[in-house]
Design a protein around this motif. Structure first.
Motif, PDB file in Angstrom:
ATOM      1  N   VAL A 188     -81.012  -8.905  36.433  1.00  0.00           N
ATOM      2  CA  VAL A 188     -80.140 -10.065  36.599  1.00  0.00           C
ATOM      3  C   VAL A 188     -80.338 -10.992  35.403  1.00  0.00           C
ATOM      4  CG1 VAL A 188     -79.503 -12.016  38.075  1.00  0.00           C
ATOM      5  CG2 VAL A 188     -80.368  -9.899  39.101  1.00  0.00           C
ATOM      6  N   THR A 189     -79.222 -11.386  34.768  1.00  0.00           N
ATOM      7  CA  THR A 189     -79.274 -12.328  33.635  1.00  0.00           C
ATOM      8  C   THR A 189     -78.469 -13.564  34.009  1.00  0.00           C
ATOM      9  OG1 THR A 189     -79.432 -10.525  32.030  1.00  0.00           O
ATOM     10  CG2 THR A 189     -78.752 -12.676  31.198  1.00  0.00           C
ATOM     11  N   LEU A 190     -79.041 -14.715  33.785  1.00  0.00           N
ATOM     12  CA  LEU A 190     -78.342 -15.986  34.046  1.00  0.00           C
ATOM     13  C   LEU A 190     -78.857 -17.061  33.090  1.00  0.00           C
ATOM     14  CD1 LEU A 190     -80.842 -17.290  35.729  1.00  0.00           C
ATOM     15  CD2 LEU A 190     -79.682 -16.308  37.689  1.00  0.00           C
ATOM     16  N   HIS A 191     -78.102 -18.141  32.974  1.00  0.00           N
ATOM     17  CA  HIS A 191     -78.503 -19.219  32.065  1.00  0.00           C
ATOM     18  C   HIS A 191     -78.940 -20.467  32.821  1.00  0.00           C
ATOM     19  CE1 HIS A 191     -74.149 -19.883  32.820  1.00  0.00           C
ATOM     20  NE2 HIS A 191     -74.491 -21.169  32.802  1.00  0.00           N
ATOM     21  N   GLU A 192     -78.856 -20.429  34.135  1.00  0.00           N
ATOM     22  CA  GLU A 192     -79.310 -21.581  34.909  1.00  0.00           C
ATOM     23  C   GLU A 192     -80.824 -21.532  35.082  1.00  0.00           C
ATOM     24  OE1 GLU A 192     -77.016 -22.977  38.282  1.00  0.00           O
ATOM     25  OE2 GLU A 192     -75.622 -21.312  37.989  1.00  0.00           O
ATOM     26  N   GLY A 193     -81.403 -22.685  35.378  1.00  0.00           N
ATOM     27  CA  GLY A 193     -82.854 -22.742  35.484  1.00  0.00           C
ATOM     28  C   GLY A 193     -83.343 -23.427  36.739  1.00  0.00           C
ATOM     29  N   ARG A 194     -82.566 -23.343  37.803  1.00  0.00           N
ATOM     30  CA  ARG A 194     -82.997 -23.983  39.051  1.00  0.00           C
ATOM     31  C   ARG A 194     -84.181 -23.247  39.675  1.00  0.00           C
ATOM     32  NH1 ARG A 194     -77.623 -24.673  42.498  1.00  0.00           N
ATOM     33  NH2 ARG A 194     -76.652 -23.298  40.943  1.00  0.00           N
ATOM     34  N   LYS A 195     -84.913 -23.944  40.486  1.00  0.00           N
ATOM     35  CA  LYS A 195     -86.131 -23.406  41.081  1.00  0.00           C
ATOM     36  C   LYS A 195     -85.828 -22.192  41.969  1.00  0.00           C
ATOM     37  CE  LYS A 195     -90.225 -24.953  43.610  1.00  0.00           C
ATOM     38  NZ  LYS A 195     -90.879 -26.119  44.284  1.00  0.00           N
ATOM     39  N   HIS A 196     -86.576 -21.101  41.737  1.00  0.00           N
ATOM     40  CA  HIS A 196     -86.473 -19.866  42.532  1.00  0.00           C
ATOM     41  C   HIS A 196     -85.045 -19.331  42.591  1.00  0.00           C
ATOM     42  CE1 HIS A 196     -90.482 -20.944  43.664  1.00  0.00           C
ATOM     43  NE2 HIS A 196     -90.143 -21.857  44.562  1.00  0.00           N
ATOM     44  N   ILE A 197     -84.258 -19.535  41.564  1.00  0.00           N
ATOM     45  CA  ILE A 197     -82.827 -19.260  41.673  1.00  0.00           C
ATOM     46  C   ILE A 197     -82.534 -17.773  41.882  1.00  0.00           C
ATOM     47  CG2 ILE A 197     -82.526 -19.131  39.161  1.00  0.00           C
ATOM     48  CD1 ILE A 197     -79.750 -20.429  39.639  1.00  0.00           C
ATOM     49  N   VAL A 198     -83.247 -16.867  41.205  1.00  0.00           N
ATOM     50  CA  VAL A 198     -82.982 -15.438  41.365  1.00  0.00           C
ATOM     51  C   VAL A 198     -83.363 -14.985  42.777  1.00  0.00           C
ATOM     52  CG1 VAL A 198     -83.529 -13.122  40.524  1.00  0.00           C
ATOM     53  CG2 VAL A 198     -83.260 -15.006  38.893  1.00  0.00           C
ATOM     54  N   ARG A 199     -84.505 -15.402  43.237  1.00  0.00           N
ATOM     55  CA  ARG A 199     -84.945 -15.036  44.584  1.00  0.00           C
ATOM     56  C   ARG A 199     -83.961 -15.568  45.641  1.00  0.00           C
ATOM     57  NH1 ARG A 199     -90.281 -13.178  45.003  1.00  0.00           N
ATOM     58  NH2 ARG A 199     -91.515 -13.392  43.094  1.00  0.00           N
ATOM     59  N   ARG A 200     -83.520 -16.793  45.445  1.00  0.00           N
ATOM     60  CA  ARG A 200     -82.620 -17.399  46.430  1.00  0.00           C
ATOM     61  C   ARG A 200     -81.257 -16.718  46.433  1.00  0.00           C
ATOM     62  NH1 ARG A 200     -82.731 -23.242  44.329  1.00  0.00           N
ATOM     63  NH2 ARG A 200     -81.137 -23.583  45.925  1.00  0.00           N
ATOM     64  N   MET A 201     -80.737 -16.370  45.243  1.00  0.00           N
ATOM     65  CA  MET A 201     -79.430 -15.709  45.169  1.00  0.00           C
ATOM     66  C   MET A 201     -79.457 -14.338  45.838  1.00  0.00           C
ATOM     67  SD  MET A 201     -78.273 -16.600  41.244  1.00  0.00           S
ATOM     68  CE  MET A 201     -76.804 -15.566  41.327  1.00  0.00           C
ATOM     69  N   LEU A 202     -80.470 -13.530  45.538  1.00  0.00           N
ATOM     70  CA  LEU A 202     -80.530 -12.193  46.122  1.00  0.00           C
ATOM     71  C   LEU A 202     -80.816 -12.257  47.621  1.00  0.00           C
ATOM     72  CD1 LEU A 202     -82.409 -10.268  43.275  1.00  0.00           C
ATOM     73  CD2 LEU A 202     -80.041  -9.947  44.001  1.00  0.00           C
ATOM     74  N   ALA A 203     -81.652 -13.220  48.016  1.00  0.00           N
ATOM     75  CA  ALA A 203     -81.927 -13.359  49.457  1.00  0.00           C
ATOM     76  C   ALA A 203     -80.664 -13.777  50.202  1.00  0.00           C
ATOM     77  CB  ALA A 203     -83.046 -14.378  49.672  1.00  0.00           C
ATOM     78  N   GLU A 204     -79.865 -14.663  49.616  1.00  0.00           N
ATOM     79  CA  GLU A 204     -78.613 -15.109  50.237  1.00  0.00           C
ATOM     80  C   GLU A 204     -77.611 -13.950  50.321  1.00  0.00           C
ATOM     81  OE1 GLU A 204     -76.333 -17.797  52.262  1.00  0.00           O
ATOM     82  OE2 GLU A 204     -78.396 -18.094  51.537  1.00  0.00           O
ATOM     83  N   ALA A 205     -77.693 -13.032  49.352  1.00  0.00           N
ATOM     84  CA  ALA A 205     -76.795 -11.865  49.380  1.00  0.00           C
ATOM     85  C   ALA A 205     -77.295 -10.799  50.347  1.00  0.00           C
ATOM     86  CB  ALA A 205     -76.667 -11.283  47.982  1.00  0.00           C
ATOM     87  N   GLY A 206     -78.483 -10.991  50.915  1.00  0.00           N
ATOM     88  CA  GLY A 206     -78.992 -10.062  51.913  1.00  0.00           C
ATOM     89  C   GLY A 206     -80.072  -9.118  51.396  1.00  0.00           C
ATOM     90  N   PHE A 207     -80.643  -9.412  50.198  1.00  0.00           N
ATOM     91  CA  PHE A 207     -81.638  -8.512  49.617  1.00  0.00           C
ATOM     92  C   PHE A 207     -82.845  -9.318  49.119  1.00  0.00           C
ATOM     93  CE2 PHE A 207     -77.450  -6.626  49.118  1.00  0.00           C
ATOM     94  CZ  PHE A 207     -77.630  -5.385  49.708  1.00  0.00           C
ATOM     95  N   PRO A 208     -83.797  -9.580  49.996  1.00  0.00           N
ATOM     96  CA  PRO A 208     -84.995 -10.331  49.586  1.00  0.00           C
ATOM     97  C   PRO A 208     -85.746  -9.576  48.480  1.00  0.00           C
ATOM     98  CG  PRO A 208     -84.861 -10.146  51.982  1.00  0.00           C
ATOM     99  CD  PRO A 208     -83.817  -9.223  51.422  1.00  0.00           C
ATOM    100  N   VAL A 209     -86.345 -10.320  47.593  1.00  0.00           N
ATOM    101  CA  VAL A 209     -87.036  -9.753  46.431  1.00  0.00           C
ATOM    102  C   VAL A 209     -88.489  -9.494  46.776  1.00  0.00           C
ATOM    103  CG1 VAL A 209     -87.757 -10.173  44.044  1.00  0.00           C
ATOM    104  CG2 VAL A 209     -85.482 -10.894  44.813  1.00  0.00           C
ATOM    105  N   ASP A 210     -88.946  -8.265  46.508  1.00  0.00           N
ATOM    106  CA  ASP A 210     -90.355  -7.926  46.702  1.00  0.00           C
ATOM    107  C   ASP A 210     -91.202  -8.309  45.478  1.00  0.00           C
ATOM    108  OD1 ASP A 210     -89.857  -6.888  49.197  1.00  0.00           O
ATOM    109  OD2 ASP A 210     -89.545  -4.843  48.461  1.00  0.00           O
ATOM    110  N   LYS A 211     -90.631  -8.077  44.304  1.00  0.00           N
ATOM    111  CA  LYS A 211     -91.343  -8.377  43.063  1.00  0.00           C
ATOM    112  C   LYS A 211     -90.341  -8.800  42.011  1.00  0.00           C
ATOM    113  CE  LYS A 211     -94.634  -6.421  39.726  1.00  0.00           C
ATOM    114  NZ  LYS A 211     -95.430  -5.229  39.330  1.00  0.00           N
ATOM    115  N   LEU A 212     -90.724  -9.819  41.191  1.00  0.00           N
ATOM    116  CA  LEU A 212     -89.812 -10.358  40.187  1.00  0.00           C
ATOM    117  C   LEU A 212     -90.561 -10.557  38.867  1.00  0.00           C
ATOM    118  CD1 LEU A 212     -86.872 -11.405  39.806  1.00  0.00           C
ATOM    119  CD2 LEU A 212     -87.741 -13.699  40.317  1.00  0.00           C
ATOM    120  N   VAL A 213     -89.942 -10.068  37.786  1.00  0.00           N
ATOM    121  CA  VAL A 213     -90.531 -10.183  36.441  1.00  0.00           C
ATOM    122  C   VAL A 213     -89.465 -10.704  35.488  1.00  0.00           C
ATOM    123  CG1 VAL A 213     -91.637  -8.975  34.521  1.00  0.00           C
ATOM    124  CG2 VAL A 213     -92.096  -8.258  36.878  1.00  0.00           C
TER     125      VAL A 213
END
Length: 341
Positions: free
Chosen positions: A282-307
């Motif tokens: 996932v590539t994005l230019h925003e910098g909000r707190k936990h944004i990648v985890r929150r987006m995928l969790a909202e789409a129905g796919f919680p993140v196990d590991k993020l790098v």
């Protein structure tokens, strides 16, 4: 008879020696023995004694005083030497480049210290008109610059002078994104305690997220890299469990509604799939707190590991977890180009 012969012979020998000494006394003076020679100097020197040095000793051996030069002769020698050197011109200093008297450092020295190779290689960069100082292309060698004030660019990229420092850390999971932690947890400051200047982090990663985080003492660069106006892109690898729908990427790029507004991804792709396990990018230019985890969790796919694998042009590559590395001058130049510095 033998006795009288011996004594007579002895007497004749002594008498012969006396006669020889008498004959020598009647002629020229005998040469004095070394211990008899006079070496008096100064006012106490006798008329016949040597004054000093080898020539005086020789004169003393001949029995006459050492000759002295008249004052008029010495004055003539001095005058002749004065005239000999009076006509000489002043020695000219070696020619130098224009502005050599100015303060600063030679440009090729600053470039070499910044990592552009040897001084000879940096001189070649100048000859090829690839170097700028304050927007002006440099054409002459030996130009002096002030690394603290002058803006130096090579091939359009800003040169990082020794005043600023730039590092990339592969942050391990469990490390807090602060330079100090009042609770005593491991933090970013633990990786830079031996640095000669105070560094600060550019943006944050949540405690359980790994990957690239930048450290620098360049305040303006850090501010612009995190400002939404410049839109510096960050790329993440996330491990999720599927199956995932084909339109997941489109949904993320169209925007996911979060409690603090819509969040949109700039790019999405599946990197690897093993059964139900997916590795997505996932590539994005925003910098909000936990944004990648929150987006995928909202789409129905919680993140196990993020790098986080890249921050703008700075990539993780094969940098090991917990390793700190100094950014190259080219990387710093690309970062500054990203934010118009």
């Amino acid at each position: 008879m033998r006795s009288s012969g011996k004594s007579g012979g002895r007497g004749n020998h002594r008498g012969a020696g006396k006669d020889r000494d008498q004959k020598q006394g009647q002629g020229r003076p005998r040469r004095p023995r070394p211990e008899e020679r006079r070496y008096d100097v100064g006012p106490g020197a006798t008329k016949d004694g040597p004054k000093s040095g080898r020539g005086a000793d020789g004169a003393g051996r001949r029995g006459r005083p050492a000759p002295s030069r008249p004052r008029e002769y010495e004055a003539q020698i001095e005058e002749r030497n004065r005239q000999r050197y009076a006509g000489r011109k002043d020695v000219k200093p070696p020619k130098t480049f224009p502005g050599a008297e100015q303060e600063g450092e030679r440009l090729q020295k600053v470039l070499a210290r910044a990592g552009f190779g040897s001084r000879r290689a940096c001189e070649d960069l100048i000859d090829q008109a690839r170097v700028e100082i304050n927007g002006e292309i440099v054409t002459e060698q030996g130009r002096r610059v002030d690394p603290e004030k002058d803006e130096i660019r090579v091939d359009g990229l800003t040169v990082a002078t020794q005043r600023y420092q730039f590092f990339s850390l592969n942050k391990p999971a469990g490390v807090v994104s602060t330079m100090e932690d009042p609770e005593g947890r491991q933090c970013l400051g633990d990786y830079v305690t031996n640095r000669e200047t105070r560094l600060f982090h550019v943006g944050r990663l949540d405690t359980e997220t790994e990957g690239v985080i930048l450290l620098t003492n360049h305040g303006e660069l850090a501010h612009r890299l995190t400002h939404p106006k410049y839109g510096v892109k960050k790329t993440y690898l996330a491990h999720i469990v599927g199956p995932i729908p084909r339109d997941l990427g489109k949904r993320l790029k169209d925007g996911i509604q979060l409690e603090d507004g819509y969040a949109r991804a700039d790019h999405f792709r599946v990197v690897e799939q093993t059964g139900k396990n997916y590795l997505v990018e996932v590539t994005l230019h925003e910098g909000r707190k936990h944004i990648v985890r929150r987006m995928l969790a909202e789409a129905g796919f919680p993140v196990d590991k993020l790098v986080r694998t890249s921050f703008g042009p700075i990539t993780l590559g094969d940098q090991k977890s917990g390793w700190l590395r100094r950014l190259s001058n080219t990387e710093v130049g690309m970062l500054m180009q990203e934010v118009d510095l």
